[in-house]
Design a protein around this motif. Structure first.
Motif, PDB file in Angstrom:
ATOM      1  N   TYR A  93       0.834  -1.202   0.000  1.00 26.82           N
ATOM      2  CA  TYR A  93       0.000   0.000   0.000  1.00 26.82           C
ATOM      3  C   TYR A  93       0.874   1.259   0.000  1.00 26.82           C
ATOM      4  N   TYR A  97      -0.977   2.744  -3.756  1.00 25.67           N
ATOM      5  CA  TYR A  97      -2.045   3.711  -3.504  1.00 25.67           C
ATOM      6  C   TYR A  97      -1.788   4.610  -2.297  1.00 25.67           C
ATOM      7  N   GLY A  98      -0.953   4.174  -1.388  1.00 28.48           N
ATOM      8  CA  GLY A  98      -0.667   4.972  -0.201  1.00 28.48           C
ATOM      9  C   GLY A  98       0.178   6.197  -0.478  1.00 28.48           C
TER      10      GLY A  98
END
Length: 148
Positions: A93, A97-98
């Motif tokens: 992540y 997307y993080g």
């Protein structure tokens, strides 16, 4: 007066219930739950309310019993595997997307996160290292997370 001999129950492991109790079924279709959660040598078996697979434990087993095969035992390294899996997802992540937000990582510190992952990995026995996370993959995560 003639003594009536009780039949020995033969228990077959059928799965884990929603409360993490290993569950067994005897030859008469009765369910028994291990309240030790598969963590000890000897299961602590209880019948269930209305003989319902999802029922609450009611009465401790009184009859003599045996197991069709070995009783279910939890892996002593279950926690390490779960934590490594979770921390690996955190790495993915963070890198995806993080958007490299450190708030997702333990202690909000990439190096601390990687050190903890390596500690957990090393705690596992040589013949129990996860196939889904090799030492080389750990080092690659460390390189990607810690070197911007």
């Amino acid at each position: 007066m003639e003594e009536k001999k009780q039949t020995v129950l033969t228990l077959k492991f059928i799965g884990i219930d929603d409360f993490s109790c290993p569950t067994y079924e005897d030859q008469y279709g009765r369910f028994w739950k291990d309240l030790n959660l598969g963590k000890s040598e000897k299961p602590d078996l209880y019948s269930t309310t209305r003989n319902d697979l999802d029922g609450e434990p009611v009465s401790h087993i009184q009859q003599e019993y045996t197991f069709e095969s070995e009783p279910f035992r939890r892996n002593p390294y279950e926690f390490q595997y779960m934590m490594l899996s979770r921390m690996q997802r955190d790495c993915e992540y963070f890198l995806g997307y993080g958007n490299r937000s450190v708030t997702i990582l333990s202690e909000s510190d990439p190096q601390h996160h990687m050190n903890r992952m390596k500690e957990l990995w090393k705690e596992l026995p040589a013949d129990g290292k996860p196939e889904w996370l090799t030492w080389e993959q750990l080092l690659n995560y460390e390189k990607e997370l810690c070197n911007e």
